[in-house]
Design a protein around this motif. Structure first.
Motif, PDB file in Angstrom:
ATOM      1  N   ILE A 157       1.055  -0.984  -0.299  1.00  0.00           N
ATOM      2  CA  ILE A 157      -0.303  -0.032   0.304  1.00  0.00           C
ATOM      3  C   ILE A 157       1.002   1.172  -0.098  1.00  0.00           C
ATOM      4  CG2 ILE A 157      -1.539   1.131   1.186  1.00  0.00           C
ATOM      5  CD1 ILE A 157      -2.674  -1.186   2.716  1.00  0.00           C
ATOM      6  N   LYS A 158       2.277   0.987   0.810  1.00  0.00           N
ATOM      7  CA  LYS A 158       2.558   2.317   0.875  1.00  0.00           C
ATOM      8  C   LYS A 158       3.430   2.460  -0.665  1.00  0.00           C
ATOM      9  CE  LYS A 158       4.727   5.940   3.005  1.00  0.00           C
ATOM     10  NZ  LYS A 158       4.306   6.953   2.565  1.00  0.00           N
ATOM     11  N   LEU A 159       3.614   1.776  -1.493  1.00  0.00           N
ATOM     12  CA  LEU A 159       4.954   1.451  -2.391  1.00  0.00           C
ATOM     13  C   LEU A 159       3.459   2.086  -3.701  1.00  0.00           C
ATOM     14  CD1 LEU A 159       6.364  -1.561  -2.690  1.00  0.00           C
ATOM     15  CD2 LEU A 159       6.992   0.573  -2.238  1.00  0.00           C
ATOM     16  N   LYS A 160       2.381   1.332  -3.315  1.00  0.00           N
ATOM     17  CA  LYS A 160       1.196   2.056  -4.224  1.00  0.00           C
ATOM     18  C   LYS A 160       1.082   3.852  -4.074  1.00  0.00           C
ATOM     19  CE  LYS A 160      -3.206   0.500  -5.654  1.00  0.00           C
ATOM     20  NZ  LYS A 160      -4.198   2.230  -5.381  1.00  0.00           N
ATOM     21  N   GLU A 161       1.454   4.253  -2.832  1.00  0.00           N
ATOM     22  CA  GLU A 161       1.267   5.548  -2.539  1.00  0.00           C
ATOM     23  C   GLU A 161       1.797   6.378  -3.156  1.00  0.00           C
ATOM     24  OE1 GLU A 161       1.077   5.803   1.606  1.00  0.00           O
ATOM     25  OE2 GLU A 161      -1.644   5.371   2.133  1.00  0.00           O
ATOM     26  N   LEU A 162       2.957   5.781  -2.981  1.00  0.00           N
ATOM     27  CA  LEU A 162       4.458   6.360  -3.311  1.00  0.00           C
ATOM     28  C   LEU A 162       4.877   6.096  -5.091  1.00  0.00           C
ATOM     29  CD1 LEU A 162       7.372   5.123  -1.022  1.00  0.00           C
ATOM     30  CD2 LEU A 162       6.501   6.910  -1.169  1.00  0.00           C
ATOM     31  N   GLY A 163       3.108   5.652  -6.367  1.00  0.00           N
ATOM     32  CA  GLY A 163       3.870   5.684  -7.567  1.00  0.00           C
ATOM     33  C   GLY A 163       4.057   4.793  -8.104  1.00  0.00           C
ATOM     34  N   LEU A 164       4.497   3.238  -7.449  1.00  0.00           N
ATOM     35  CA  LEU A 164       5.573   2.643  -8.025  1.00  0.00           C
ATOM     36  C   LEU A 164       3.849   1.567  -8.927  1.00  0.00           C
ATOM     37  CD1 LEU A 164       7.168   3.100  -5.860  1.00  0.00           C
ATOM     38  CD2 LEU A 164       7.902   0.429  -5.749  1.00  0.00           C
ATOM     39  N   THR A 165       4.139   1.254  -9.809  1.00  0.00           N
ATOM     40  CA  THR A 165       3.344   0.474 -10.533  1.00  0.00           C
ATOM     41  C   THR A 165       3.654  -1.015 -10.380  1.00  0.00           C
ATOM     42  OG1 THR A 165       4.973  -0.519 -12.311  1.00  0.00           O
ATOM     43  CG2 THR A 165       3.854   1.698 -12.350  1.00  0.00           C
ATOM     44  N   ILE A 166       2.313  -2.000 -10.758  1.00  0.00           N
ATOM     45  CA  ILE A 166       2.303  -3.202 -10.191  1.00  0.00           C
ATOM     46  C   ILE A 166       3.442  -4.039 -10.538  1.00  0.00           C
ATOM     47  CG2 ILE A 166       1.325  -5.261 -10.991  1.00  0.00           C
ATOM     48  CD1 ILE A 166      -0.768  -4.261  -8.709  1.00  0.00           C
ATOM     49  N   LYS A 167       3.688  -3.689 -11.717  1.00  0.00           N
ATOM     50  CA  LYS A 167       5.384  -3.871 -12.519  1.00  0.00           C
ATOM     51  C   LYS A 167       6.770  -4.013 -11.466  1.00  0.00           C
ATOM     52  CE  LYS A 167       7.589  -5.641 -16.077  1.00  0.00           C
ATOM     53  NZ  LYS A 167       8.845  -6.922 -15.449  1.00  0.00           N
ATOM     54  N   GLU A 168       6.752  -2.799 -11.029  1.00  0.00           N
ATOM     55  CA  GLU A 168       7.548  -2.485  -9.768  1.00  0.00           C
ATOM     56  C   GLU A 168       8.104  -3.378  -9.459  1.00  0.00           C
ATOM     57  OE1 GLU A 168       8.398   2.118 -11.410  1.00  0.00           O
ATOM     58  OE2 GLU A 168       7.007   1.877 -10.481  1.00  0.00           O
ATOM     59  N   MET A 169       6.650  -3.575  -8.631  1.00  0.00           N
ATOM     60  CA  MET A 169       6.672  -4.990  -7.265  1.00  0.00           C
ATOM     61  C   MET A 169       6.757  -6.028  -7.809  1.00  0.00           C
ATOM     62  SD  MET A 169       2.879  -2.563  -5.218  1.00  0.00           S
ATOM     63  CE  MET A 169       2.514  -1.760  -6.081  1.00  0.00           C
ATOM     64  N   GLN A 170       6.205  -6.474  -8.926  1.00  0.00           N
ATOM     65  CA  GLN A 170       6.754  -7.012  -9.564  1.00  0.00           C
ATOM     66  C   GLN A 170       8.246  -7.941  -9.753  1.00  0.00           C
ATOM     67  OE1 GLN A 170       3.707  -7.655 -12.702  1.00  0.00           O
ATOM     68  NE2 GLN A 170       3.073  -8.703 -11.562  1.00  0.00           N
ATOM     69  N   ASP A 171       8.811  -6.409  -9.751  1.00  0.00           N
ATOM     70  CA  ASP A 171       9.799  -6.796  -9.840  1.00  0.00           C
ATOM     71  C   ASP A 171      11.080  -6.356  -8.719  1.00  0.00           C
ATOM     72  OD1 ASP A 171      10.050  -6.922 -12.554  1.00  0.00           O
ATOM     73  OD2 ASP A 171      11.016  -4.408 -12.848  1.00  0.00           O
ATOM     74  N   LEU A 172      10.401  -6.071  -7.321  1.00  0.00           N
ATOM     75  CA  LEU A 172      10.964  -6.013  -6.243  1.00  0.00           C
ATOM     76  C   LEU A 172      10.793  -7.583  -5.633  1.00  0.00           C
ATOM     77  CD1 LEU A 172      10.056  -2.713  -4.699  1.00  0.00           C
ATOM     78  CD2 LEU A 172      12.102  -3.462  -5.182  1.00  0.00           C
ATOM     79  N   TYR A 173       9.699  -8.020  -5.930  1.00  0.00           N
ATOM     80  CA  TYR A 173       9.030  -9.069  -5.250  1.00  0.00           C
ATOM     81  C   TYR A 173      10.342 -10.204  -5.928  1.00  0.00           C
ATOM     82  CZ  TYR A 173       6.467 -12.959  -2.974  1.00  0.00           C
ATOM     83  OH  TYR A 173       6.322 -13.810  -2.596  1.00  0.00           O
ATOM     84  N   ALA A 174      10.328  -9.717  -7.070  1.00  0.00           N
ATOM     85  CA  ALA A 174      11.313 -11.019  -7.804  1.00  0.00           C
ATOM     86  C   ALA A 174      12.954 -11.271  -6.655  1.00  0.00           C
ATOM     87  CB  ALA A 174      11.237 -11.201  -9.410  1.00  0.00           C
TER      88      ALA A 174
END
Length: 138
Positions: A62-79
């Motif tokens: 949720i915080k990352l989303k508030e900071l403007g990260l995209t789903i793709k960027e979050m997937q990259d982070l998770y990877a």
């Protein structure tokens, strides 16, 4: 679904968690579908549930989303976080992504400052024309 549940750990249902965090169950399911959230199966096997670990991860998302990260960027982070759950691999990637977002924000701020100048300048021009029009009428 991964079952990272410790003995005696409280499991929060998807509906309760959605209400608590101001999300929809659809959002949580979507995040799970795209691989940025995990849940555990409840004993009845029918409902998704979230351990405190997963709740912390969702709050982080949720915080990352508030900071403007995209789903793709979050997937990259998770990877980058990987199966080994190594935060030290994720943090450098997160810093990189945040730097990119800071640069985008700086660019938008410069564009907005320029737009503001244009608007103020045009407003002043209109005020002068309005004043001239009023002088002619008198």
């Amino acid at each position: 679904m991964t079952n990272v549940q410790k003995e005696g750990e409280t499991i929060v249902s998807i509906s309760d968690l959605a209400k608590e965090l101001g999300l929809t169950t659809r959002t949580l399911r979507y995040w799970e579908e795209v691989g940025i959230v995990e849940s555990v199966e409840r004993q009845d096997g029918a409902t998704r549930g979230y351990t405190p670990y997963y709740v912390r991860r969702i709050k982080f998302i949720i915080k990352l989303k508030e900071l403007g990260l995209t789903i793709k960027e979050m997937q990259d982070l998770y990877a980058a976080y990987g199966d080994a759950k190594q935060t030290e691999k994720m943090i450098p990637r997160l810093i990189e992504i945040l730097d990119q977002h800071v640069a985008k924000v700086d660019e938008k701020m410069a564009q907005l400052a320029s737009l503001r100048q244009d608007i103020v300048g045009y407003r002043q021009k209109m005020m002068k024309q309005f004043a001239l029009a009023n002088e002619r009428e008198q």
